[in-house]
Design a protein around this motif. Structure first.
Motif, short mmCIF file in Angstrom:
data_model
loop_
_atom_site.label_atom_id
_atom_site.label_comp_id
_atom_site.label_asym_id
_atom_site.label_seq_id
_atom_site.Cartn_x
_atom_site.Cartn_y
_atom_site.Cartn_z
N GLN A 14 0.72 -1.42 -0.08
CA GLN A 14 -0.01 0.00 0.07
C GLN A 14 0.83 1.48 -0.02
O GLN A 14 2.01 1.18 0.68
CB GLN A 14 -0.85 0.04 1.24
N SER A 16 0.88 4.34 1.30
CA SER A 16 1.65 5.31 2.39
C SER A 16 2.35 4.41 3.30
O SER A 16 3.08 5.38 4.14
CB SER A 16 0.52 5.88 2.98
N ARG A 20 5.43 6.10 5.45
CA ARG A 20 5.39 6.42 7.03
C ARG A 20 6.73 5.71 7.67
O ARG A 20 7.26 6.37 8.70
CB ARG A 20 4.24 5.51 7.56
N ASN A 67 6.15 -0.68 14.71
CA ASN A 67 5.44 -2.08 15.13
C ASN A 67 3.82 -1.97 15.24
O ASN A 67 2.96 -2.58 15.03
CB ASN A 67 5.99 -2.51 16.45
N ASN A 68 3.57 -0.57 15.59
CA ASN A 68 2.01 -0.37 15.87
C ASN A 68 1.45 0.36 14.34
O ASN A 68 0.20 0.54 14.48
CB ASN A 68 1.88 1.11 16.75
N LEU A 69 1.95 0.16 13.43
CA LEU A 69 1.50 0.79 12.07
C LEU A 69 0.48 -0.36 11.57
O LEU A 69 0.76 -1.55 11.62
CB LEU A 69 2.52 0.92 10.98
N GLU A 70 -0.47 0.25 11.00
CA GLU A 70 -1.48 -0.74 10.19
C GLU A 70 -0.42 -1.19 8.99
O GLU A 70 0.15 -0.32 8.37
CB GLU A 70 -2.56 -0.04 9.97
N ASP A 71 -1.12 -2.19 8.43
CA ASP A 71 -0.49 -2.63 7.25
C ASP A 71 0.86 -3.01 7.16
O ASP A 71 1.65 -3.09 6.31
CB ASP A 71 -0.67 -1.58 5.88
N LEU A 72 1.65 -3.10 8.25
CA LEU A 72 2.79 -3.66 8.59
C LEU A 72 2.76 -4.99 9.39
O LEU A 72 2.28 -4.98 10.39
CB LEU A 72 3.58 -2.49 9.37
N HIS A 73 3.56 -5.93 8.72
CA HIS A 73 3.22 -7.16 9.60
C HIS A 73 4.40 -7.40 10.45
O HIS A 73 4.26 -7.91 11.60
CB HIS A 73 3.51 -8.30 8.47
#
Lengths: 94, 567
Positions: A14, A16, A20, A67-73
């Motif tokens: 994705q 963005s 980020r 680690n708190n990002l959405e879309d990050l595994h």
């Protein structure tokens, strides 16, 4: 002490997310030495590898914030030497 | 199953209804018009509040979210509409406020061409949002909006921005509401914390001679107020609060020792330096709370409970950090906490309280220097006495905020709404509007200064048009008071551009058809505050206060907490 640290992250495809990650460096005024974005073994998931010179405290905090990002595994950092690998994504480590 | 095709704008509205949205704050414009056209038919399900500036919309959504705990929603058009939201997004990110902003974007085929009212909204908002996404196909709407609401309210809440291109609003799509299901690993993180560690923590609390609980906004967000009360009461432990944590613990409770930080009470700051065990719940050790970090709480073992593990050891090293929902973690700790008298600790606290009462409070609560002028503290205190701790206090930023924090009384949670992390002037009035719409049964009082009020006074128009009952108390000292205070203390009294020539606020209020009064003398204060609170509609009370008043005590920026200036 400042050293070269490698950050590795697995992110969704994705727009963005990469932005980020780099902005986490930008807002701390850390210049990125190299950045590589490539396919991973999972479809739709990309691998980001970033190298920069900073302290362990700072790179550790960047990793915990990302680690708190959405879309990050998964996100992790290590020193370039292979035997110094350190895993910081272990949530029970605190 | 065959579903009827609807356009993207209606799909968005259906999603909002499905997410339980009742009120949206917004401002129409070119690219968002298809959405507004559909909104015309949804007036019975969603109430739209027309603000006077997009910044007002996002602050109102923040006020709504903070007063209710639900997600605040605001809508703006592309380009300038979206860029006007930035301050509010940054504010919401700093203060962990769940907000979903929906902005329009130009037609997707024209993206990047400097089309009329185009701005790179996604690029601009990356650093000020928890998550953002640009929708270019109507079929994405259902899934993305569900995720947006999940992201905004889950974990540590924060702002989310969804940019919706104009063609996605008019494109026809088959709509089906899908609930967002988070990835398994994120779901588990929220659910578990270490039970046996919590039992150890209870043992540490029992063994401590000078324990202290610090509550932050995390306590309010997770609804852990009763858990904190239970632990404090069962262990006889004093509780102090950060600015954002105010109203999580009843201020009149015997265990409440006050508000900590730069302009906090004397007792909490000195207690922090003396304490041997600090239980920090849902707070982030901001620089305004810690002062000089290297000298912060030198004797204490620190137990840090937070949902966001990137806060652990960021500024202050903790001995134990527990990631988790404050309410659940405290529930695991509380059974092990035992009652202890700790008379020495309590006499230390009572002693410091007495010093503050004698040297600060009694001075603040009398007219300034032999005059009959009202002090800011007196005005806030009058509201606290007459309101009885019931109203929701919404503040602006600066001296008015600090006096509100120091002298307000709170009986109920979610009663203090203020811009803490970002310190956004102009926050008060629109946030008050949002708060009132969120909790219409409660009295909402905006305490603001003459400077901050004028940053968003156009929102009086919103009050007029929507018939909202918000009480506004302007503490007018004809100065940007907090900056003036710093100039006096640290810049040798060079008052560089802080004095203000103000308009006649009575004429402004009357122009907006809002009842108003202006007072200058201390003897009129109580009766006018009572008149304001008894009024069934909006009321603007201008309190003219002394220009020279400063907020004390004060811990200078970067100094340790025991370095307190009293005058």
């Amino acid at each position: 002490m400042k050293k070269e640290y490698i950050l590795e992250a697995l992110i969704d495809n994705q727009i963005s997310v990469l932005n980020r990650i780099t902005s986490a460096y930008m807002k701390r005024q850390i210049s990125i030495e190299s950045l590589k974005l490539s396919k991973s073994y999972v479809k739709g998931v990309k691998k980001v590898v970033i190298s920069s010179h900073t302290t362990e405290e700072v790179i550790g905090h960047i990793v915990r914030q990302l680690n708190n990002l959405e879309d990050l595994h998964k996100v992790d950092y290590y020193l370039p030497k292979r035997n110094n690998h350190k895993n910081t994504t272990d949530k029970t480590g605190y | 199953m065959k579903t009827e095709k609807i356009n993207g704008a209606e799909a968005l509205l259906k999603s909002l209804v499905n997410e339980g949205v009742e009120i949206i704050f917004g401002y129409p414009g070119g690219s968002i018009m298809p959405f507004y056209d559909e909104l015309y038919n949804y007036g019975d399900r969603i109430r739209h509040i027309l603000v006077r500036h997009e910044q007002g919309a996002v602050h109102a959504a923040e006020g709504y979210a903070r007063a209710t705990g639900r997600v605040g929603v605001c809508v703006a058009t592309s380009g300038p509409g979206a860029t006007n939201l930035i301050t509010g997004l940054a504010d919401a990110l700093m203060d962990s406020t769940p907000v979903v902003c929906i902005t329009a974007q130009v037609i997707s085929s024209k993206l990047g061409t400097n089309y009329f009212q185009e701005a790179d909204t996604i690029g601009i908002t990356i650093p000020v949002t928890k998550w953002n996404y640009q929708i270019t196909n109507a079929s994405e709407i259902s899934g993305v909006i569900a995720k947006a609401f999940y992201v905004a309210r889950s974990g540590r809440p924060g702002p989310v921005l969804i940019s919706l291109t104009r063609d996605a609003q008019v494109e026809m799509t088959e709509y089906r509401y899908e609930q967002y299901i988070p990835p398994v690993q994120k779901f588990n993180e929220d659910a578990e914390h270490n039970e046996w560690l919590c039992q150890d923590v209870a043992g540490m609390i029992n063994g401590a001679e000078k324990p202290l609980i610090i509550v932050g906004q995390g306590v309010i967000i997770s609804g852990a107020e009763n858990q904190v009360l239970k632990i404090a009461e069962s262990g006889n432990i004093p509780v102090i609060s950060t600015l954002m944590g105010l109203s999580a613990f009843p201020t009149t409770h015997r265990l409440f020792a006050g508000f900590a930080g730069m302009h906090g009470n004397i007792a909490p700051n000195l207690m922090t330096q003396q304490s041997d065990l600090i239980l920090a719940v849902g707070m982030r050790f901001s620089d305004r709370v810690t002062g000089d970090v290297s000298k912060y709480a030198p004797k204490a073992k620190i137990i840090h409970i937070d949902i966001d593990d990137s806060e652990f050891n960021k500024t202050v090293r903790s001995h134990v950090s527990i990631k988790g929902d404050a309410s659940r973690v405290l529930k695991s700790i509380s059974p092990g906490v035992k009652y202890r008298e700790r008379p020495q600790w309590w006499s230390f606290i009572d002693d410091k309280r007495m010093i503050e009462k004698e040297r600060i409070i009694s001075r603040d609560l009398t007219p300034v220097r032999g005059t009959k002028n009202i002090s800011m503290a007196m005005a806030v205190d009058a509201l606290a006495r007459i309101g009885g701790g019931e109203p929701v206090v919404v503040t602006d930023v600066g001296q008015n905020q600090m006096f509100s924090a120091r002298y307000s009384k709170f009986n109920k949670t979610r009663s203090m709404i203020t811009s803490g992390g970002l310190g956004t002037m102009g926050f008060g009035l629109p946030a008050g509007i949002g708060a009132k719409l969120g909790v219409p049964d409660r009295q909402v009082v905006v305490i603001t200064g003459d400077g901050g009020f004028q940053m968003s006074l156009q929102e009086l128009g919103t009050i007029m048009q929507s018939g909202i009952d918000v009480k506004i108390m302007i503490l007018n000292n004809s100065f940007l008071g907090m900056v003036r205070q710093w100039q006096e203390l640290f810049f040798e009294g060079r008052y560089s551009f802080t004095s203000m020539d103000n308009p006649d606020f009575m004429k402004i209020a009357s122009a907006y058809n809002i009842k108003c009064a202006r007072i200058e003398r201390a003897e009129d204060l109580d009766s006018k505050v009572k008149e304001m609170l008894d009024c069934k509609e909006s009321f603007l009370l201008e309190v003219v206060v002394d220009k020279r008043e400063n907020v004390f005590p004060m811990v200078p920026s970067g100094a340790p907490l025991d370095n307190i200036i009293l005058k």
